[in-house]
Design a protein around this motif. Structure first.
Motif, short mmCIF file in Angstrom:
data_model
loop_
_atom_site.label_atom_id
_atom_site.label_comp_id
_atom_site.label_asym_id
_atom_site.label_seq_id
_atom_site.Cartn_x
_atom_site.Cartn_y
_atom_site.Cartn_z
N ASP A 66 0.78 -1.24 0.00
CA ASP A 66 0.00 0.00 0.00
C ASP A 66 0.81 1.30 0.00
O ASP A 66 0.31 2.33 -0.37
CB ASP A 66 -1.00 0.01 1.15
CG ASP A 66 -0.34 -0.07 2.52
OD1 ASP A 66 0.85 -0.35 2.59
OD2 ASP A 66 -1.07 0.15 3.51
N ASP A 67 2.09 1.24 0.38
CA ASP A 67 2.88 2.48 0.37
C ASP A 67 3.81 2.60 -0.83
O ASP A 67 4.69 3.46 -0.87
CB ASP A 67 3.67 2.63 1.67
CG ASP A 67 4.72 1.57 1.88
OD1 ASP A 67 4.67 0.54 1.18
OD2 ASP A 67 5.59 1.75 2.75
N CYS A 68 3.58 1.79 -1.86
CA CYS A 68 4.38 1.90 -3.08
C CYS A 68 3.82 3.04 -3.95
O CYS A 68 2.70 3.48 -3.77
CB CYS A 68 4.36 0.59 -3.86
SG CYS A 68 2.79 0.22 -4.66
N GLU A 69 4.62 3.45 -4.91
CA GLU A 69 4.18 4.48 -5.84
C GLU A 69 4.77 4.21 -7.22
O GLU A 69 5.90 3.73 -7.34
CB GLU A 69 4.63 5.87 -5.36
CG GLU A 69 4.03 7.02 -6.13
CD GLU A 69 2.51 7.02 -6.09
OE1 GLU A 69 1.91 6.85 -7.17
OE2 GLU A 69 1.92 7.21 -5.02
N ILE A 70 3.96 4.48 -8.24
CA ILE A 70 4.41 4.41 -9.63
C ILE A 70 4.14 5.79 -10.22
O ILE A 70 3.01 6.28 -10.18
CB ILE A 70 3.65 3.34 -10.45
CG1 ILE A 70 3.79 1.96 -9.82
CG2 ILE A 70 4.16 3.33 -11.90
CD1 ILE A 70 2.91 0.90 -10.46
N TYR A 71 5.17 6.42 -10.74
CA TYR A 71 5.01 7.75 -11.29
C TYR A 71 4.63 7.64 -12.77
O TYR A 71 5.47 7.33 -13.61
CB TYR A 71 6.30 8.56 -11.09
CG TYR A 71 6.60 8.74 -9.62
CD1 TYR A 71 5.91 9.68 -8.87
CD2 TYR A 71 7.51 7.92 -8.97
CE1 TYR A 71 6.14 9.83 -7.51
CE2 TYR A 71 7.75 8.05 -7.62
CZ TYR A 71 7.06 9.01 -6.88
OH TYR A 71 7.29 9.13 -5.54
N LEU A 72 3.36 7.85 -13.04
CA LEU A 72 2.81 7.66 -14.39
C LEU A 72 3.03 8.88 -15.25
O LEU A 72 3.07 9.97 -14.85
CB LEU A 72 1.33 7.34 -14.32
CG LEU A 72 0.97 6.14 -13.45
CD1 LEU A 72 -0.54 5.96 -13.37
CD2 LEU A 72 1.59 4.88 -13.99
#
Length: 72
Positions: A66-72
């Motif tokens: 839940d604390d991951c991020e993908i910069y789209l």
């Protein structure tokens, strides 16, 4: 079509979970997450909208980390 995305993830195990979640997403032919470079390389199936697929990839990755991020 292949694209590369910058990601934010805390550990190598979490990166593996993100990779598996991305691979399981409809429209993704293959995905590789590199924890050392904090990048996700995604190969899309023919004829799909990469932006829409990546929104689903992000949702699926958030389910497992839940604390991951993908910069789209």
């Amino acid at each position: 079509m292949k694209k590369s995305y910058k990601i934010e993830v805390d550990c190598a195990n979490c990166a593996n979970k993100m990779e598996e979640a991305a691979k399981a997403t409809t429209g993704v032919k293959d995905a590789v997450v590199n924890f050392m470079t904090l990048k996700m390389n995604v190969e899309f199936e023919d004829g799909v909208d990469a932006k829409m697929v990546m929104k689903d990839v992000l949702k699926n990755c958030k389910k497992v980390e839940d604390d991951c991020e993908i910069y789209l």
